[in-house]
Design an enzyme around this catalytic site. Structure first.
Site, short mmCIF file in Angstrom:
data_model
loop_
_atom_site.label_atom_id
_atom_site.label_comp_id
_atom_site.label_asym_id
_atom_site.label_seq_id
_atom_site.Cartn_x
_atom_site.Cartn_y
_atom_site.Cartn_z
N PRO A 92 -0.79 -5.92 0.79
CA PRO A 92 -0.90 -4.52 0.36
C PRO A 92 0.04 -4.24 -0.82
O PRO A 92 1.25 -4.30 -0.67
CB PRO A 92 -0.49 -3.73 1.60
CG PRO A 92 0.33 -4.68 2.41
CD PRO A 92 -0.17 -6.05 2.12
N VAL A 123 1.96 -2.25 -3.82
CA VAL A 123 2.51 -0.96 -4.26
C VAL A 123 3.16 -1.20 -5.60
O VAL A 123 3.85 -2.21 -5.79
CB VAL A 123 3.55 -0.41 -3.25
CG1 VAL A 123 4.21 0.84 -3.82
CG2 VAL A 123 2.89 -0.08 -1.92
N ASP A 173 4.87 -6.51 -2.29
CA ASP A 173 4.11 -6.64 -1.04
C ASP A 173 4.72 -5.67 -0.03
O ASP A 173 5.86 -5.84 0.41
CB ASP A 173 4.21 -8.08 -0.53
CG ASP A 173 3.36 -8.34 0.70
OD1 ASP A 173 2.94 -7.38 1.35
OD2 ASP A 173 3.13 -9.53 1.02
N HIS A 174 3.92 -4.65 0.34
CA HIS A 174 4.47 -3.60 1.20
C HIS A 174 4.70 -4.07 2.63
O HIS A 174 5.31 -3.35 3.43
CB HIS A 174 3.54 -2.39 1.21
CG HIS A 174 4.26 -1.08 1.26
ND1 HIS A 174 5.54 -0.94 1.77
CD2 HIS A 174 3.91 0.16 0.87
CE1 HIS A 174 5.93 0.30 1.71
NE2 HIS A 174 4.96 1.01 1.15
N ARG A 175 4.22 -5.27 3.00
CA ARG A 175 4.56 -5.82 4.30
C ARG A 175 6.02 -6.25 4.34
O ARG A 175 6.66 -6.22 5.40
CB ARG A 175 3.68 -7.02 4.63
CG ARG A 175 2.19 -6.73 4.72
CD ARG A 175 1.41 -8.01 4.88
NE ARG A 175 1.63 -8.94 3.76
CZ ARG A 175 1.08 -10.15 3.67
NH1 ARG A 175 0.31 -10.60 4.65
NH2 ARG A 175 1.32 -10.91 2.62
#
Length: 503
Positions: A297, A299, A473-475
Site C-alpha cells: 500500500p 503513500v 510502504d504503509h505496512r
C-alpha cells in the site's frame, strides 16, 4: 576415448537470482574457434542486465545451438566444445565434428557411398541433436543483401555435396548461428568469407551501438571500426546501414538500381505502427512495478524546500582541492541527507517478509539509484552506503552511472536494495509519485532545482527551490515515520551544516 565423452555442452546458467531465460545478444566465437577455460564466448541479456558468459572448457567449438536474437531457457545447452580436438577417433566412431552414425548403419544397404549424409543421432547420451534449423527473429537486410546471401548459401551447399568424403559435414544449426555472409560449410572456399575487423576476436562495441546495429540489421562483424582501440561507433553503424554504392554481383541495367530501393523504403515510410517485443529489462520492470503497486500500500508525501545553501555548498566543494576529479553535484548532498535521515529514523529501513510474517529490520543501507539506460530503467545500488564517506559516495555514484549507461551493470549490483533515490529533476520534472522497488520500504524522488521567488527573512527573494516526494510502504512506515524522514531530508538540504551537527 569415446567421441561423445570429448564433446562438452555448455548450458545457459542462471546469471541472476531466479531468472528463467535470457536472450543471446552476441556470439564472440564460431564453429572451429579454439576456446579456453574462462574465455568469454557470448553476451546475453537477462531481465536484469547484459552479461558476458565465460566457458569452463578448453577445446574447439563444434556447434553453436542458438543464433543471436534467440531467447533461451536457463539450463539449455547453447554451445558444444570438443575438449580433445587432436585425439584420433576410436574405430567405428566418427571424427569430432562429424555427424554421429548408428552402429547398424555403418554398412548401408543398397551400396550407398561413404560420402552420403548419414542419419543424425544424439551426440550425447540422454540429449537430442539440434534441429536442422533454429528459430530466429527476421532481420532487416540491405537492398540486394538477401539475394546475395541466399545465392552464397546455395553455392556453398552445392560445393559441400561435391566435396571429398573426408571433409566433415557441418550441422545446419551451426550454419544458422554464423554471421550473414559467412561460409555455409567447412568445405566452402575461404575467399567466400567477408573480411572482418578482427578475425576470430570479439567485436568491440557498446550496448547502445549493438542495439542500433540490431535494429538496422547491420552485421557488426563486417563493420570497419573507427573509434579508439578498434571500437565500433554509432557513425560506423549508420555508414554500414547506408545503401552500399558498390556494384552488384551481377550486371544490372542502368535504370534498375534507382527503381528497386524505392519499393523497399515505402513500407517503412508509411508504417503506422511498430511492435516491439516485451522482454528483458522492460518486461522485468513492468512485472516488478505491477507486483509492487498491487502488493504494498503506497503513500506519497511532498515537501518544497529552499536549497540555496546546498547549491552554495556544492560550488564550494567543487573548488576543494581534496575533491579534485570527483563529480560533485546536488544529488550527492541528497544522498548524504537521506542516509542521515535513515540513521535518525532507523525503523524506516525495514522489509516485509510475507512468507514468515515478519518485519526484517536492516542494519545496513544499500542505496539504490534509478538509472535510465537504452535497455530500460534499472536500479543498481551502492552497497553499505551508510558507511561511505562523501568522496567514496561521489566515486561510487560516478561509477554506478557510467556502468549502467554502458549496459554492464551486473545482477548482483541490483539485488538486496534498501531504499532508492530517483532523480527526475535531470529531465526538468518538478516531482512525481514514484513506485516502490519490490522489497524496499521507501523511494525518494528528487525534483528539478529552479530559481523562484521565495520568502526569505521576511522578504521575497529569488531562491533555489526544489520539491521532494517520498513514497513508502504503509505496512512498514506510518504517516508519522514517513513525515519525519522526509522532513529530515528537507531540513538538511535547507541548512546543509546539519550534516555535521546531526551526524
Amino acid at each position: 576415448m569415446s567421441n561423445t565423452a570429448r564433446l562438452r555442452e555448455f548450458r545457459l546458467p542462471d546469471v541472476g537470482e531466479g531468472l528463467t531465460e535470457a536472450e543471446i545478444l552476441k556470439w564472440y566465437v564460431r564453429p572451429g574457434d579454439a576456446v579456453h577455460d574462462g574465455m568469454v564466448v557470448c553476451e546475453v541479456e537477462t531481465a536484469k542486465a547484459a552479461v558476458e558468459l565465460p566457458i569452463p572448457y578448453d577445446g574447439v567449438v563444434q556447434e553453436i545451438r542458438f543464433a543471436e536474437g534467440d531467447t533461451v531457457d536457463v539450463g539449455t545447452p547453447i554451445i558444444a566444445v570438443d575438449t580433445e580436438p587432436g585425439a584420433a577417433p576410436e574405430p567405428g566412431e566418427p571424427a569430432a565434428g562429424a555427424e554421429a552414425v548408428p552402429a547398424d548403419s555403418a554398412a548401408p544397404e543398397g551400396g550407398e557411398t561413404p560420402g552420403a549424409a548419414p542419419k543424425r543421432e544424439p551426440v550425447l547420451v540422454g540429449y537430442g541433436v539440434a534441429q536442422s534449423s533454429t528459430k530466429r527473429r527476421p532481420r532487416k537486410a540491405q537492398p540486394g543483401a538477401e539475394t546475395a546471401v541466399a545465392s552464397a548459401a546455395i553455392q556453398a551447399e552445392l560445393n559441400g555435396r561435391e566435396a571429398a568424403p573426408p571433409a566433415p559435414d557441418v550441422p545446419e544449426a551451426r550454419v544458422s548461428a554464423t554471421e550473414p555472409g559467412a561460409p555455409a560449410s567447412a568445405g566452402a572456399p575461404a575467399a567466400a568469407a567477408p573480411a572482418a575487423p578482427a578475425a576470430g576476436g570479439p567485436v568491440l562495441a557498446k550496448p547502445p551501438v549493438r542495439k542500433l546495429a540490431k535494429d538496422l540489421g547491420v552485421d557488426l562483424a563486417a563493420v570497419v571500426p573507427t573509434g579508439d582501440g578498434g571500437v565500433i561507433t554509432r557513425d560506423d553503424v549508420h555508414a554500414a546501414a547506408a545503401p552500399a554504392p558498390a556494384a552488384p554481383a551481377r550486371p544490372v541495367p542502368a535504370a534498375e538500381p534507382a527503381a528497386r530501393p524505392a519499393p523497399a523504403a515505402e513500407p517503412a515510410a508509411t508504417a503506422r505502427e511498430t511492435r516491439i517485443p516485451i522482454k528483458g529489462v522492460r518486461k522485468a520492470t513492468a512485472q516488478a512495478m505491477v507486483a509492487s503497486a498491487f502488493t504494498a500500500p503506497h503513500v506519497t508525501e511532498f515537501v518544497t524546500v529552499d536549497v540555496t545553501r546546498t547549491m552554495k555548498l556544492v560550488r564550494e566543494l567543487k573548488e576543494d582541492p581534496d575533491l579534485a576529479g570527483l563529480r560533485i553535484n546536488p544529488l550527492l548532498i541528497v544522498v548524504k541527507a537521506l542516509l542521515l535521515a535513515i540513521r535518525r529514523n532507523p525503523e524506516v529501513n525495514s522489509a516485509w517478509d510475507e512468507d514468515r510474517q515478519e518485519i526484517v529490520r536492516r542494519h545496513y543501507v544499500n542505496l539504490g539509484i534509478a538509472a535510465a539506460t537504452p535497455r530500460g530503467l534499472i536500479v543498481p545500488n551502492i552497497k553499505d552506503a551508510h558507511a561511505r564517506s562523501l568522496p567514496e559516495l561521489a566515486t561510487e555514484l560516478a561509477g554506478l552511472v557510467a556502468t549502467a549507461r554502458e549496459g554492464r551493470t551486473t545482477p548482483e549490483a541490483m539485488q538486496n536494495g534498501s531504499v532508492t533515490i530517483t532523480n527526475v529533476g535531470v529531465f526538468g520534472i518538478d516531482t512525481g509519485t514514484p513506485i516502490l522497488n519490490p522489497g524496499e520500504p521507501a523511494i525518494l524522488a528528487f525534483g528539478a532545482i529552479r530559481l523562484q521567488p521565495w520568502v526569505h527573512k521576511g522578504k521575497v527573494k529569488p531562491r533555489h527551490v526544489t520539491t521532494l516526494a517520498l513514497s513508502f510502504d504503509h505496512r512498514l512506515v506510518d504517516g508519522e515515520l514517513g513525515s519525519k524522514v522526509l522532513a529530515d531530508v528537507a531540513a538538511v538540504l535547507e541548512r546543509p551544516k546539519r550534516l555535521l551537527t546531526w551526524g
